[in-house]
Write a protein that holds these residues in place. Structure first.
Motif, PDB file in Angstrom:
ATOM      1  N   PHE A  47       9.968  -5.775   5.439  1.00  0.00           N
ATOM      2  CA  PHE A  47       9.915  -5.742   3.937  1.00  0.00           C
ATOM      3  C   PHE A  47       8.511  -5.331   3.494  1.00  0.00           C
ATOM      4  N   ILE A  48       7.529  -5.670   4.536  1.00  0.00           N
ATOM      5  CA  ILE A  48       6.322  -5.622   3.901  1.00  0.00           C
ATOM      6  C   ILE A  48       6.018  -4.003   4.152  1.00  0.00           C
ATOM      7  N   SER A  49       6.255  -3.242   4.999  1.00  0.00           N
ATOM      8  CA  SER A  49       6.524  -1.999   5.316  1.00  0.00           C
ATOM      9  C   SER A  49       7.275  -0.906   4.255  1.00  0.00           C
ATOM     10  N   ILE A  50       8.221  -1.370   3.498  1.00  0.00           N
ATOM     11  CA  ILE A  50       9.167  -1.081   2.536  1.00  0.00           C
ATOM     12  C   ILE A  50       8.037  -1.188   1.244  1.00  0.00           C
ATOM     13  N   SER A  51       7.694  -2.409   1.209  1.00  0.00           N
ATOM     14  CA  SER A  51       6.839  -2.459  -0.052  1.00  0.00           C
ATOM     15  C   SER A  51       5.511  -1.272   0.057  1.00  0.00           C
ATOM     16  N   SER A  52       4.670  -1.391   0.981  1.00  0.00           N
ATOM     17  CA  SER A  52       3.847  -0.548   1.014  1.00  0.00           C
ATOM     18  C   SER A  52       4.317   0.978   0.754  1.00  0.00           C
ATOM     19  N   MET A  53       5.460   1.515   1.279  1.00  0.00           N
ATOM     20  CA  MET A  53       5.964   2.818   1.022  1.00  0.00           C
ATOM     21  C   MET A  53       6.215   2.912  -0.524  1.00  0.00           C
ATOM     22  N   ILE A  54       6.698   1.898  -1.063  1.00  0.00           N
ATOM     23  CA  ILE A  54       7.129   2.171  -2.455  1.00  0.00           C
ATOM     24  C   ILE A  54       5.797   2.199  -3.371  1.00  0.00           C
ATOM     25  N   LEU A  55       4.745   1.124  -2.989  1.00  0.00           N
ATOM     26  CA  LEU A  55       3.682   1.084  -3.705  1.00  0.00           C
ATOM     27  C   LEU A  55       2.724   2.447  -3.469  1.00  0.00           C
ATOM     28  N   ILE A  90       9.674  -6.789  -3.252  1.00  0.00           N
ATOM     29  CA  ILE A  90      10.063  -6.660  -1.778  1.00  0.00           C
ATOM     30  C   ILE A  90       8.938  -7.127  -0.882  1.00  0.00           C
ATOM     31  N   GLY A  91       7.691  -6.868  -1.242  1.00  0.00           N
ATOM     32  CA  GLY A  91       6.577  -7.448  -0.504  1.00  0.00           C
ATOM     33  C   GLY A  91       6.334  -8.808  -0.609  1.00  0.00           C
ATOM     34  N   LEU A  92       6.805  -9.601  -1.558  1.00  0.00           N
ATOM     35  CA  LEU A  92       6.996 -10.897  -1.692  1.00  0.00           C
ATOM     36  C   LEU A  92       7.919 -11.535  -0.573  1.00  0.00           C
ATOM     37  N   LEU A  93       9.327 -10.845  -0.564  1.00  0.00           N
ATOM     38  CA  LEU A  93      10.207 -11.037   0.326  1.00  0.00           C
ATOM     39  C   LEU A  93       9.638 -11.193   1.912  1.00  0.00           C
ATOM     40  N   GLY A  94       8.773 -10.169   2.021  1.00  0.00           N
ATOM     41  CA  GLY A  94       8.187 -10.137   3.332  1.00  0.00           C
ATOM     42  C   GLY A  94       7.608 -11.335   3.611  1.00  0.00           C
ATOM     43  N   ILE A  95       6.537 -11.730   2.781  1.00  0.00           N
ATOM     44  CA  ILE A  95       5.547 -13.114   2.822  1.00  0.00           C
ATOM     45  C   ILE A  95       6.566 -14.332   2.911  1.00  0.00           C
ATOM     46  N   LEU A 111      -2.856 -10.971   5.108  1.00  0.00           N
ATOM     47  CA  LEU A 111      -3.909 -10.041   5.016  1.00  0.00           C
ATOM     48  C   LEU A 111      -3.278  -8.420   5.092  1.00  0.00           C
ATOM     49  N   PHE A 112      -2.445  -8.134   5.762  1.00  0.00           N
ATOM     50  CA  PHE A 112      -1.886  -6.966   6.124  1.00  0.00           C
ATOM     51  C   PHE A 112      -1.157  -6.376   4.799  1.00  0.00           C
ATOM     52  N   TRP A 113      -0.474  -7.062   4.028  1.00  0.00           N
ATOM     53  CA  TRP A 113      -0.036  -6.501   2.861  1.00  0.00           C
ATOM     54  C   TRP A 113      -0.966  -6.215   2.032  1.00  0.00           C
ATOM     55  N   ALA A 114      -2.157  -7.173   1.986  1.00  0.00           N
ATOM     56  CA  ALA A 114      -3.192  -6.858   0.873  1.00  0.00           C
ATOM     57  C   ALA A 114      -3.950  -5.356   1.487  1.00  0.00           C
ATOM     58  N   ILE A 115      -4.079  -5.551   2.635  1.00  0.00           N
ATOM     59  CA  ILE A 115      -4.732  -4.340   3.166  1.00  0.00           C
ATOM     60  C   ILE A 115      -3.642  -2.855   2.770  1.00  0.00           C
ATOM     61  N   ALA A 116      -2.517  -3.043   2.836  1.00  0.00           N
ATOM     62  CA  ALA A 116      -1.527  -2.024   2.726  1.00  0.00           C
ATOM     63  C   ALA A 116      -1.596  -1.317   1.206  1.00  0.00           C
ATOM     64  N   ILE A 117      -1.822  -2.451   0.388  1.00  0.00           N
ATOM     65  CA  ILE A 117      -1.874  -2.399  -1.035  1.00  0.00           C
ATOM     66  C   ILE A 117      -3.026  -1.728  -1.393  1.00  0.00           C
ATOM     67  N   SER A 135      -3.269   3.006  10.024  1.00  0.00           N
ATOM     68  CA  SER A 135      -2.903   2.732  11.291  1.00  0.00           C
ATOM     69  C   SER A 135      -2.973   1.411  11.834  1.00  0.00           C
ATOM     70  N   MET A 136      -3.770   0.638  11.189  1.00  0.00           N
ATOM     71  CA  MET A 136      -4.105  -0.752  11.606  1.00  0.00           C
ATOM     72  C   MET A 136      -2.593  -1.386  10.962  1.00  0.00           C
ATOM     73  N   SER A 137      -2.135  -1.123   9.944  1.00  0.00           N
ATOM     74  CA  SER A 137      -0.895  -1.637   9.384  1.00  0.00           C
ATOM     75  C   SER A 137       0.166  -1.339  10.372  1.00  0.00           C
ATOM     76  N   VAL A 138       0.259  -0.071  11.060  1.00  0.00           N
ATOM     77  CA  VAL A 138       1.374   0.166  11.863  1.00  0.00           C
ATOM     78  C   VAL A 138       1.183  -0.333  13.131  1.00  0.00           C
ATOM     79  N   ALA A 139       0.183  -0.814  13.839  1.00  0.00           N
ATOM     80  CA  ALA A 139      -0.037  -1.346  14.874  1.00  0.00           C
ATOM     81  C   ALA A 139       0.057  -2.933  15.175  1.00  0.00           C
ATOM     82  N   ILE A 140      -0.383  -3.436  13.883  1.00  0.00           N
ATOM     83  CA  ILE A 140      -0.382  -5.052  13.904  1.00  0.00           C
ATOM     84  C   ILE A 140       0.861  -5.540  14.225  1.00  0.00           C
ATOM     85  N   PRO A 141       1.968  -5.023  13.881  1.00  0.00           N
ATOM     86  CA  PRO A 141       3.213  -5.803  14.151  1.00  0.00           C
ATOM     87  C   PRO A 141       3.404  -6.281  15.781  1.00  0.00           C
ATOM     88  N   TYR A 142       2.832  -5.549  16.588  1.00  0.00           N
ATOM     89  CA  TYR A 142       2.849  -6.231  17.775  1.00  0.00           C
ATOM     90  C   TYR A 142       2.090  -7.353  17.948  1.00  0.00           C
TER      91      TYR A 142
END
Length: 279
Positions: A47-55, A90-95, A111-117, A135-142
């Motif tokens: 959800f946070i990724s989708i939110s970032s893509m749309i925003l 959708i971002g709020l759904l992720g949180i 934190l990383f939703w805020a960075i994405a925005i 790239s940090m947002s892509v790697a942080i899921p691990y």
């Protein structure tokens, strides 16, 4: 209309983020987490990724009118107001999904939703720092996935984080080569603009090589033949992209290279997942 909104979501990319969270969970315990951890971990990243893509589409509309005029917002198929509302919801759904995990997961998610925005809003203009934010947002899921089940940072998780960060940073710089014309209209400070496409191509190639050089580290932590076979396939894709970028024709093949790197990252995800379960 539904198809237009789904186009903004870039579902394959967001599924990758969700799977990366699951891989972080699996690798951290070298086994299968509970179904609730798997579900809420995946949904948070997804959800946070989708939110970032749309925003990103919302904030980039003026650039997209030049670089990608057929996208939903610049083409008029989706209004800016509609996109903004959908992205935030959708971002709020992720949180909300992260609330079913640990407190650390909630902090990381916010934190990383805020960075994405922040990147979607201003990051494109600040060049390599903006690329690093993505790239940090892509790697942080691990690390997010590991945080759901473990209080210590596994060396393999850290390795996967670094590999993903470097590979995606190379891909982001490659994308900037394609977007020079539109990025100039917003005075973006990308490497492709400030130092030229050739320099950006070289840096991208070097980043990919460094990602490949990190790939043997999991072998020292019980990853065996299955991982070796799969990561060699991923590395061959990354190696092809790196070599092409380092040669003079790298900047002219940026669109193809961007796709090859994504395939390599997908194969890397699969390598991490299978390698952690079957040695």
């Amino acid at each position: 209309m539904i198809r237009d909104h789904m186009e903004m979501m870039r579902l394959p990319n967001s599924v990758m983020v969700g799977i990366a969270v699951i891989i972080g969970e699996i690798v951290s315990i070298r086994g299968y987490p509970s179904s609730s951890n798997l579900m809420f971990g995946f949904l948070t990243g997804f959800f946070i990724s989708i939110s970032s893509m749309i925003l990103n589409d919302y904030f980039d509309v003026n650039v997209d009118k030049i670089n990608s005029p057929d996208r939903p917002i610049p083409s008029g198929r989706v209004s800016k107001r509609n996109a903004l509302g959908l992205g935030l919801m959708i971002g709020l759904l992720g949180i909300f999904s992260s609330l079913f995990l640990t407190q650390l997961n909630v902090i990381i998610a916010i934190l990383f939703w805020a960075i994405a925005i922040l990147y979607d809003w201003k990051g494109k203009k600040i060049g390599i720092l903006g690329n690093s934010m993505v790239s940090m947002s892509v790697a942080i899921p691990y690390i997010f996935g590991a945080a759901a089940l473990s209080k210590t940072l596994d060396p393999v998780i850290l390795t996967f984080f670094c590999m993903s960060f470097l590979a995606n940073l190379g891909r982001e710089i490659t994308k900037d080569i394609l977007d020079i014309k539109g990025d100039k209209t917003i005075n973006a400070k990308t490497l492709a603009i400030t130092r030229g496409p050739r320099f950006a191509s070289l840096i991208s190639g070097l980043l990919l090589i460094n990602a490949i050089l990190l790939s043997p580290i999991p072998l020292f932590f019980d990853f065996g033949i299955t991982y070796i076979i799969l990561i060699l396939i991923a590395n061959s894709m990354m190696g092809y992209a790196a070599i092409t970028q380092l040669r003079k024709n790298g900047e002219t093949k940026s669109l193809k290279i961007k796709k090859v790197i994504l395939l390599g990252m997908l194969m890397g995800l699969f390598s991490f997942l299978v390698g952690s379960l079957y040695t």
